[in-house]
Design an enzyme around this catalytic site. Structure first.
Site, PDB file in Angstrom:
ATOM      1  N   GLY A 139      15.115 -20.666   5.051  1.00 27.59           N
ATOM      2  CA  GLY A 139      14.634 -19.357   4.614  1.00 27.59           C
ATOM      3  C   GLY A 139      14.549 -18.281   5.683  1.00 27.59           C
ATOM      4  N   ASP A 179       3.133 -19.719   2.457  1.00 30.09           N
ATOM      5  CA  ASP A 179       2.642 -19.715   1.078  1.00 30.09           C
ATOM      6  C   ASP A 179       1.340 -20.520   1.025  1.00 30.09           C
ATOM      7  OD1 ASP A 179       2.276 -19.980  -1.674  1.00 30.09           O
ATOM      8  OD2 ASP A 179       4.385 -20.211  -2.131  1.00 30.09           O
ATOM      9  N   ASP A 215      14.950 -18.235  -1.475  1.00 26.49           N
ATOM     10  CA  ASP A 215      15.839 -18.657  -2.557  1.00 26.49           C
ATOM     11  C   ASP A 215      15.111 -19.031  -3.828  1.00 26.49           C
ATOM     12  OD1 ASP A 215      14.737 -21.123  -1.448  1.00 26.49           O
ATOM     13  OD2 ASP A 215      16.208 -22.131  -2.724  1.00 26.49           O
TER      14      ASP A 215
HETATM   15  C1  PRP Z   1       9.777 -22.365   2.217  1.00 27.82           C
HETATM   16  C2  PRP Z   1       9.594 -21.402   3.373  1.00 27.82           C
HETATM   17  C3  PRP Z   1       8.568 -22.079   4.235  1.00 27.82           C
HETATM   18  C4  PRP Z   1       7.736 -22.858   3.223  1.00 27.82           C
HETATM   19  C5  PRP Z   1       6.436 -22.150   3.011  1.00 27.82           C
HETATM   20  O1  PRP Z   1      10.671 -23.355   2.605  1.00 27.82           O
HETATM   21  O2  PRP Z   1      10.785 -21.176   4.058  1.00 27.82           O
HETATM   22  O3  PRP Z   1       9.154 -22.953   5.170  1.00 27.82           O
HETATM   23  O4  PRP Z   1       8.489 -22.892   2.005  1.00 27.82           O
HETATM   24  O5  PRP Z   1       5.655 -22.763   2.028  1.00 27.82           O
HETATM   25  P1  PRP Z   1       4.224 -23.396   2.284  1.00 27.82           P
HETATM   26  O6  PRP Z   1       3.421 -22.401   3.090  1.00 27.82           O
HETATM   27  O7  PRP Z   1       3.668 -23.581   0.896  1.00 27.82           O
HETATM   28  O8  PRP Z   1       4.391 -24.700   3.004  1.00 27.82           O
HETATM   29  P2  PRP Z   1      11.446 -24.327   1.582  1.00 27.82           P
HETATM   30  O9  PRP Z   1      10.814 -25.688   1.630  1.00 27.82           O
HETATM   31  O10 PRP Z   1      11.529 -23.646   0.243  1.00 27.82           O
HETATM   32  O11 PRP Z   1      12.875 -24.464   2.211  1.00 27.82           O
HETATM   33  P3  PRP Z   1      13.951 -23.326   2.537  1.00 27.82           P
HETATM   34  O12 PRP Z   1      13.383 -22.481   3.663  1.00 27.82           O
HETATM   35  O13 PRP Z   1      15.152 -24.092   2.939  1.00 27.82           O
HETATM   36  O14 PRP Z   1      14.165 -22.495   1.287  1.00 27.82           O
END
Ligand code: PRP
Length: 181
Positions: free
Chosen positions: A48, A107, A163
């Site tokens: 991301g 998040d 995404d």
């Molecule tokens: C997303 C984002 C962070 C994480 C945040 O990654 O890039 O790394 O979620 O969420 P949290 O605070 O609830 O832990 P994701 O696992 O969707 O992978 P990506 O970055 O490859 O899309």
């Protein structure tokens, strides 16, 4: 076969708003680390953060090195699985170095919490967190974001690296996925 209905995406942060904020974040980071003897290591958390990182590193007026860490806790789901997995590690030691983790979003804070703990065991000179987005209240204030782009509402957002089932990362803005009725 009928074409799959595309979800509606409402612009939350425009390309221009993001550009301005990223430029300011670059200045803040340059000011904070101006007297480092070695380059600052920016660690982009895959996947991301890549769009944000590529703009942010060019807004920083100091020598930087780029590293990447693969982490996944969501898969193709919209809710965190609650389990953080390292899918790709750093290519060099960070002991004694100043490290800035770069995320697209904090998040629930689960990923950031895990990563900060993990990085501290590698004995860096310092480790700090920069995130383009955060959802206030969701991590119960547990995660300190040293450099933050925007606080956003608790909606499912895509674009500028974020995404939905693997797509929309290349949108130049951040938008909210509207659930159709
Ligand atoms: C997303 C984002 C962070 C994480 C945040 O990654 O890039 O790394 O979620 O969420 P949290 O605070 O609830 O832990 P994701 O696992 O969707 O992978 P990506 O970055 O490859 O899309």
């Amino acid at each position: 076969m009928p074409k799959k209905k595309e979800p509606l995406i409402r612009v939350l942060l425009s390309k221009e708003e993001i550009e301005k904020r990223v430029a300011l974040l670059g200045q803040e980071i340059s000011k904070k680390y101006f007297n480092l003897e070695e380059p600052l290591i920016l660690v982009g958390i895959l996947k991301g953060s890549v769009i944000f990182l590529s703009d942010l590193c060019r807004a920083i007026s100091l020598p930087v090195e780029l590293e990447f860490m693969g982490v996944s806790s969501y898969g193709d789901e919209t809710e965190s699985s609650g389990v953080v997995q390292i899918t790709q590690d750093l290519t060099r030691p960070i002991k004694g170095r100043h490290v800035l983790l770069v995320e697209d979003i904090v998040d629930t804070g689960l990923t950031a919490k895990y990563l900060l703990k993990h990085f501290r065991t590698c004995e860096p000179a310092s480790v700090a967190m920069c995130s383009l987005l955060e959802k206030p209240g969701k991590s119960n204030g547990e995660i300190l974001i040293d450099f933050l782009g925007f606080s956003i509402p608790d909606d499912f957002v895509v674009g500028y690296g974020l995404d939905f089932a693997g797509i929309y990362r290349n949108l130049p803005y951040v938008g909210i996925v509207e659930t159709s009725t």
